[in-house]
Design a protein around this motif. Sequence first.
Motif, mmCIF file in Angstrom:
data_model
loop_
_atom_site.group_PDB
_atom_site.id
_atom_site.type_symbol
_atom_site.label_atom_id
_atom_site.label_comp_id
_atom_site.label_asym_id
_atom_site.label_seq_id
_atom_site.Cartn_x
_atom_site.Cartn_y
_atom_site.Cartn_z
ATOM 1 N N LEU A 84 -2.577 -17.808 0.168
ATOM 2 C CA LEU A 84 -3.954 -18.165 0.500
ATOM 3 C C LEU A 84 -4.640 -17.047 1.285
ATOM 4 C CD1 LEU A 84 -6.234 -20.246 0.545
ATOM 5 C CD2 LEU A 84 -5.194 -21.218 2.632
ATOM 6 N N VAL A 85 -3.906 -16.422 2.189
ATOM 7 C CA VAL A 85 -4.473 -15.308 2.959
ATOM 8 C C VAL A 85 -4.909 -14.183 2.017
ATOM 9 C CG1 VAL A 85 -3.932 -13.479 4.613
ATOM 10 C CG2 VAL A 85 -3.223 -15.831 5.075
ATOM 11 N N ILE A 86 -4.078 -13.876 1.031
ATOM 12 C CA ILE A 86 -4.431 -12.834 0.060
ATOM 13 C C ILE A 86 -5.620 -13.273 -0.786
ATOM 14 C CG2 ILE A 86 -3.622 -11.558 -1.967
ATOM 15 C CD1 ILE A 86 -0.793 -11.713 -0.718
ATOM 16 N N LEU A 87 -5.622 -14.533 -1.222
ATOM 17 C CA LEU A 87 -6.696 -15.037 -2.076
ATOM 18 C C LEU A 87 -8.051 -14.962 -1.385
ATOM 19 C CD1 LEU A 87 -7.311 -16.368 -4.831
ATOM 20 C CD2 LEU A 87 -6.950 -18.589 -3.721
ATOM 21 N N THR A 88 -8.075 -15.209 -0.076
ATOM 22 C CA THR A 88 -9.350 -15.204 0.644
ATOM 23 C C THR A 88 -9.944 -13.806 0.805
ATOM 24 O OG1 THR A 88 -8.163 -15.163 2.763
ATOM 25 C CG2 THR A 88 -8.832 -17.319 1.920
ATOM 26 N N GLN A 89 -9.219 -12.780 0.376
ATOM 27 C CA GLN A 89 -9.775 -11.433 0.388
ATOM 28 C C GLN A 89 -10.667 -11.188 -0.833
ATOM 29 O OE1 GLN A 89 -8.999 -9.808 3.309
ATOM 30 N NE2 GLN A 89 -7.961 -11.792 3.566
ATOM 31 N N LEU A 90 -10.679 -12.132 -1.789
ATOM 32 C CA LEU A 90 -11.460 -11.991 -3.014
ATOM 33 C C LEU A 90 -12.816 -12.663 -2.862
ATOM 34 C CD1 LEU A 90 -8.614 -12.799 -5.581
ATOM 35 C CD2 LEU A 90 -9.206 -10.587 -4.568
ATOM 36 N N ASN A 91 -13.680 -12.526 -3.880
ATOM 37 C CA ASN A 91 -14.984 -13.168 -3.819
ATOM 38 C C ASN A 91 -14.859 -14.691 -3.977
ATOM 39 O OD1 ASN A 91 -15.045 -13.842 -6.692
ATOM 40 N ND2 ASN A 91 -15.496 -11.689 -7.084
ATOM 41 N N ALA A 92 -15.933 -15.410 -3.699
ATOM 42 C CA ALA A 92 -15.895 -16.872 -3.657
ATOM 43 C C ALA A 92 -15.483 -17.468 -4.994
ATOM 44 C CB ALA A 92 -17.258 -17.416 -3.225
ATOM 45 N N ALA A 93 -16.023 -16.935 -6.087
ATOM 46 C CA ALA A 93 -15.669 -17.466 -7.404
ATOM 47 C C ALA A 93 -14.179 -17.287 -7.685
ATOM 48 C CB ALA A 93 -16.499 -16.778 -8.486
ATOM 49 N N ALA A 94 -13.645 -16.137 -7.322
ATOM 50 C CA ALA A 94 -12.227 -15.869 -7.557
ATOM 51 C C ALA A 94 -11.337 -16.784 -6.719
ATOM 52 C CB ALA A 94 -11.915 -14.404 -7.264
ATOM 53 N N ILE A 95 -11.788 -17.123 -5.526
ATOM 54 C CA ILE A 95 -11.005 -18.036 -4.687
ATOM 55 C C ILE A 95 -10.840 -19.384 -5.392
ATOM 56 C CG2 ILE A 95 -11.022 -19.356 -2.527
ATOM 57 C CD1 ILE A 95 -12.342 -16.897 -1.216
ATOM 58 N N TRP A 96 -11.927 -19.889 -5.965
ATOM 59 C CA TRP A 96 -11.844 -21.165 -6.666
ATOM 60 C C TRP A 96 -10.971 -21.064 -7.917
ATOM 61 C CZ3 TRP A 96 -12.814 -25.528 -4.476
ATOM 62 C CH2 TRP A 96 -13.756 -25.599 -3.438
ATOM 63 N N TRP A 97 -11.123 -19.983 -8.670
ATOM 64 C CA TRP A 97 -10.280 -19.800 -9.853
ATOM 65 C C TRP A 97 -8.809 -19.670 -9.466
ATOM 66 C CZ3 TRP A 97 -11.150 -19.971 -15.065
ATOM 67 C CH2 TRP A 97 -12.465 -20.094 -15.486
ATOM 68 N N GLY A 98 -8.538 -18.978 -8.373
ATOM 69 C CA GLY A 98 -7.157 -18.845 -7.917
ATOM 70 C C GLY A 98 -6.555 -20.167 -7.490
ATOM 71 N N ALA A 99 -7.335 -20.965 -6.757
ATOM 72 C CA ALA A 99 -6.842 -22.278 -6.323
ATOM 73 C C ALA A 99 -6.561 -23.182 -7.518
ATOM 74 C CB ALA A 99 -7.861 -22.924 -5.386
ATOM 75 N N ALA A 100 -7.374 -23.048 -8.574
ATOM 76 C CA ALA A 100 -7.195 -23.892 -9.759
ATOM 77 C C ALA A 100 -5.857 -23.640 -10.447
ATOM 78 C CB ALA A 100 -8.342 -23.659 -10.734
ATOM 79 N N SER A 101 -5.292 -22.468 -10.269
ATOM 80 C CA SER A 101 -4.026 -22.149 -10.932
ATOM 81 C C SER A 101 -2.886 -23.052 -10.479
ATOM 82 C CB SER A 101 -3.652 -20.688 -10.690
ATOM 83 O OG SER A 101 -3.311 -20.472 -9.321
ATOM 84 N N LEU A 102 -3.001 -23.622 -9.285
ATOM 85 C CA LEU A 102 -1.935 -24.488 -8.786
ATOM 86 C C LEU A 102 -1.765 -25.739 -9.644
ATOM 87 C CD1 LEU A 102 -2.516 -24.253 -4.921
ATOM 88 C CD2 LEU A 102 -0.808 -23.055 -6.318
ATOM 89 N N ALA A 103 -2.828 -26.127 -10.346
ATOM 90 C CA ALA A 103 -2.731 -27.276 -11.244
ATOM 91 C C ALA A 103 -1.783 -27.005 -12.407
ATOM 92 C CB ALA A 103 -4.114 -27.646 -11.775
ATOM 93 N N LEU A 104 -1.542 -25.735 -12.696
ATOM 94 C CA LEU A 104 -0.577 -25.355 -13.723
ATOM 95 C C LEU A 104 0.800 -25.064 -13.133
ATOM 96 C CD1 LEU A 104 -2.852 -22.907 -15.749
ATOM 97 C CD2 LEU A 104 -2.106 -25.173 -16.503
ATOM 98 N N VAL A 105 0.823 -24.502 -11.925
ATOM 99 C CA VAL A 105 2.086 -24.070 -11.319
ATOM 100 C C VAL A 105 3.000 -25.254 -11.019
ATOM 101 C CG1 VAL A 105 3.122 -22.981 -9.287
ATOM 102 C CG2 VAL A 105 1.089 -21.970 -10.345
ATOM 103 N N PHE A 106 2.467 -26.295 -10.404
ATOM 104 C CA PHE A 106 3.324 -27.393 -9.948
ATOM 105 C C PHE A 106 3.935 -28.219 -11.084
ATOM 106 C CE2 PHE A 106 1.328 -26.522 -5.842
ATOM 107 C CZ PHE A 106 2.409 -26.695 -4.987
ATOM 108 N N PRO A 107 3.206 -28.511 -12.181
ATOM 109 C CA PRO A 107 3.835 -29.309 -13.240
ATOM 110 C C PRO A 107 4.820 -28.542 -14.111
ATOM 111 C CG PRO A 107 1.425 -29.512 -13.288
ATOM 112 C CD PRO A 107 1.760 -28.353 -12.406
ATOM 113 N N TYR A 108 4.833 -27.215 -14.036
ATOM 114 C CA TYR A 108 5.638 -26.441 -14.977
ATOM 115 C C TYR A 108 7.112 -26.878 -15.052
ATOM 116 C CZ TYR A 108 8.577 -22.781 -16.831
ATOM 117 O OH TYR A 108 9.559 -22.119 -17.520
ATOM 118 N N PRO A 109 7.802 -27.091 -13.917
ATOM 119 C CA PRO A 109 9.221 -27.449 -14.031
ATOM 120 C C PRO A 109 9.474 -28.739 -14.812
ATOM 121 C CG PRO A 109 8.699 -26.784 -11.794
ATOM 122 C CD PRO A 109 7.392 -26.927 -12.513
#
Length: 304
Positions: free
Chosen positions: A123-148
């Motif tokens: 999250l610390v790294i993600l907040t170094q990006l622009n606002a739109a990228a922060i939201w797109w980055g956070a959205a990736s967790l919806a894919l990460v957690f169900p994968y297993p």
Amino acid sequence: MNASPTLNGDIPVGNWIDRWIPAVMRPYLRLMRLDRPIGTWLLLFPCWWSIALAGEGWPDWRLMILFAAGSVIMRGAGCTINDMADHKFDALVERTKGRPIPSGAVSVTQAGLFLVAQLLAGLVILTQLNAAAIWWGAASLALVFPYPLMKRITWWPQAWLGLTFNWGALLGWVAVTGQMAAAPLLLYAAGILWTLGYDTIYAHQDKDDDQLIGVKSTALRLGAHTGPALAGFYAGAVVLMAAAGMAAHLSWPFYLLLLLSAGQLAWQVRSLRMDDAADCLVKFKSNRLFGWGLLAAIIAGKVL
């Protein structure tokens, strides 16, 4: 002279982690797979491709470094999530029973706390990006957690991994431009097919154990038809990468270097011995060469 590392299942033993890292930290670095960086490269390359594709001339090196750090952290977090979910299965598979959780080196609770720390660092790294990228980055967790869970419910968990591992193709573009466009969407689709190819090769290492314990994979689904399927996945990936280059108005060197890089994929398909686990691992790891080749192609198409 230090002895060459040996293996405990799929875990290298006697490498830099054992030589330089305090014993209390070693299981956590192995949980992150820091001693097996190929997964980090495969997560990072779509990010770098997209940053280079979106930029004018040479890619933004600040973003390249941020995404490299983020890929190390988030690949580690993804491995932690996967091992927490799969530790009972891993204990039954010869290749994975020595991993930190099934071996008892790390408890599930300890792994969960470590996961929180990794996500906070991400999250610390993600907040170094622009606002739109922060939201797109956070959205990736919806894919990460169900994968297993995917290997329990579908023969195509590699497709879900493709959706997850190539999210950087979208995120990198947004980090540069602040908005979405056709080029990164085409690159994302290409990356999904690329992942379907290389992770099907990887899955052939475990097909016997997977069949015994009842989990699914494209290696089991495709079986003897793996070769033609890989050719189709990789061919589709190259076509979509070319389309992404056209959408981003890349110059002719991109297409020449893309064609040369496609030869690496053709070599994988042509020479794969899918019943030889060691050969499958070599072919899987070789995708790092393709990643570098495509990055060089994109940069050449921008700069020349």
